[in-house]
Design a protein around this motif. Sequence first.
Motif, PDB file in Angstrom:
ATOM      1  N   LYS A 159       0.447  -1.448  -0.138  1.00 25.70           N
ATOM      2  CA  LYS A 159       0.224   0.237  -0.226  1.00 25.70           C
ATOM      3  C   LYS A 159       0.894   0.963  -0.551  1.00 25.70           C
ATOM      4  N   HIS A 160       1.997   0.758  -0.490  1.00 29.56           N
ATOM      5  CA  HIS A 160       3.078   2.108   0.050  1.00 29.56           C
ATOM      6  C   HIS A 160       2.493   3.048   0.808  1.00 29.56           C
ATOM      7  N   GLY A 161       2.702   2.303   2.525  1.00 25.73           N
ATOM      8  CA  GLY A 161       3.097   3.216   3.171  1.00 25.73           C
ATOM      9  C   GLY A 161       4.054   3.813   3.932  1.00 25.73           C
TER      10      GLY A 161
ATOM     11  N   ILE B  74       4.257   9.663  15.228  1.00 24.66           N
ATOM     12  CA  ILE B  74       3.932  11.118  13.795  1.00 24.66           C
ATOM     13  C   ILE B  74       4.991  10.651  12.644  1.00 24.66           C
ATOM     14  N   CYS B  75       4.104  11.402  11.529  1.00 16.92           N
ATOM     15  CA  CYS B  75       4.748  11.151  10.164  1.00 16.92           C
ATOM     16  C   CYS B  75       5.229  11.996   8.891  1.00 16.92           C
TER      17      CYS B  75
ATOM     18  N   ASN C 261      -1.844   6.016   3.340  1.00 17.42           N
ATOM     19  CA  ASN C 261      -1.466   4.918   2.666  1.00 17.42           C
ATOM     20  C   ASN C 261      -1.443   3.700   3.996  1.00 17.42           C
ATOM     21  N   ILE C 262      -0.697   4.652   5.417  1.00 17.70           N
ATOM     22  CA  ILE C 262      -0.533   4.422   6.428  1.00 17.70           C
ATOM     23  C   ILE C 262      -2.072   3.346   6.989  1.00 17.70           C
TER      24      ILE C 262
ATOM     25  N   PHE D 188      10.841   6.963   7.674  1.00 17.18           N
ATOM     26  CA  PHE D 188      11.574   7.149   9.348  1.00 17.18           C
ATOM     27  C   PHE D 188      10.812   6.772  10.196  1.00 17.18           C
ATOM     28  N   CYS D 189       9.546   6.913  10.119  1.00 17.82           N
ATOM     29  CA  CYS D 189       8.749   6.389  11.355  1.00 17.82           C
ATOM     30  C   CYS D 189       8.177   5.267  11.282  1.00 17.82           C
ATOM     31  N   THR D 190       8.483   4.734   9.986  1.00 14.82           N
ATOM     32  CA  THR D 190       8.282   3.370   9.284  1.00 14.82           C
ATOM     33  C   THR D 190       8.043   2.708  10.880  1.00 14.82           C
ATOM     34  N   PRO D 191       9.327   1.859  11.324  1.00 17.42           N
ATOM     35  CA  PRO D 191       9.458   0.793  11.812  1.00 17.42           C
ATOM     36  C   PRO D 191       8.592   0.898  13.289  1.00 17.42           C
TER      37      PRO D 191
END
Lengths: 285, 159
Positions: B98-100, B137-138, B145-146, B105-108
Amino acid sequence: MIPASFAYERAQSVREAVELLESHQGEAKVLSGGHSLIPLLKLRLTSPTVLVDIGGIAELKGISAEGDRLVVGALTTHAEVAASPEVRRHLPLLAEAARQVGDLQVRNRGTVGGNIAHADPASDLPAVALALDAVITVEGPAGRSEVPVEDFILGPLLTALGGSDVVVSVAFPIPKGKWKGAYEKYPHPASGYAVAGVAAVIGVDDGGTIRDARVGITGVGDMPYRARDVEAALVGNPATEEVVRRAAERADAEGSFSGDLFASEDYRRHLSKVYTRRALMRSLP
Amino acid sequence: MTTTKTVVTLKVNGVERTAEVEPRLLLVHFLRDVLGLTGTHVGCDTSQCGACTVLLDGRGVKSCTVLAVQADGHEVTTVEGLARDGELHPIQEGFWEKHGLQCGFCTPGAMMTAVELLRQNPNPTDEEIREGLEGVICRCTGYENIVRAVKYAAERMRG
Ligand SMILES: Cc1cc2nc3c(=O)[nH]c(=O)nc-3n(C[C@H](O)[C@H](O)[C@H](O)COP(=O)(O)OP(=O)(O)OC[C@H]3O[C@@H](n4cnc5c(N)ncnc54)[C@H](O)[C@@H]3O)c2cc1C
Ligand code: FES
Ligand code: FES
């Protein structure tokens, strides 16, 4: 964001924690979930020389119904309170408030005892504790005592706790008869803390007259407070929206309001009334 | 009383790790600097961004707000521990499909928080996902997408 050095001790029992605190004569601080203390340590806004970690003390965990009150162990997390079937059944407004503390991760670490002991003027639980006349059990060098929350929270980040005292539990009385309650919060968009948070309880008699009204307000000023003027305007009157609307206008009659960059003093006064009205409306039977 | 080092033993991603640490060492620095697990990020100094989220005994927590000594004797799962035998965890797949992520940087932290969210609520609505991810916080603000990524993972995990 690296704290200054400190020594670390782990207490296995409340008694041991009190003894450790005593032996360090005011230099030591209790560590529970760490979600108020560690942020302060990281910013070096406080630098105790010793931390006494009580996080592993089993007797401080859990929720139990004792007579007409729910006793919440100091180390019980916000997440545990929010999910507790006992709390949801007997004191849904407490579950509601716990569910609105910070975020998912904060609720997994932050504790009820730490929240009350820290006495942050923007914390959520003090509003509920005030509205329900909660009683805090404290253990100190002289033994255990019970302190009503109104005598416990004395100012911003200021409580009646002595340097060697440990909060053991917080007992929330369950209101009697027919009643409803609610917690309404305006969270700060960045921090999540309450800009205004209002806990309300309305008890009615068989004829629909309000016989009991409680309103605890947090976030708007230096200290959470009971809005006794609002309560007085409710008791003895019919439980109607009109009565609530009028009573809520008195929410700022007590309390000390303060402003900051995010919300002016006037705006906070306004919020105290709006959130009092919302909490009371949802508490109408 | 000393401020000297103490020995801690943590089970990290299934492996026991022992080290001598200062009491003031934050769990996130233990993971990154002592163990070299740099997938866990630090995005703020106010405990707000959630980039440092890991699972402590299976519960999502901000590792920048836990001392390593507090985690002594406990189990930690970091983003490095999500995949099993070369197979991505459904939440990782979700972020991929979904291309989140944008900068990542925030992904993990977003993924670890999502794992916690799905543990508490395996079938969340969009609204519940947004609420659940409040503590993330992204900075690229790629929240739409998240949310889709978490929904995808939820469906996969329910089977
Ligand atoms: C990002 C973030 C957002 C937050 N948002 C909110 C929010 O919206 N609403 C809210 O109410 N709170 C919020 N909090 C605070 C959170 O609820 C804290 O967990 C809580 O206020 C303190 O509990 P703790 O167990 O973490 O205490 P700690 O941080 O361990 O301790 C706090 C203070 O209380 C003392 N103390 C702790 N436990 C005891 C005890 N048993 N006896 C005596 N003294 C003790 C400590 O010495 C210290 O001075 C937030 C925190 C963070 C990091
Ligand atoms: S680094 Fe932990 S919340 Fe930002
Ligand atoms: S993808 Fe860049 S911070 Fe979230």
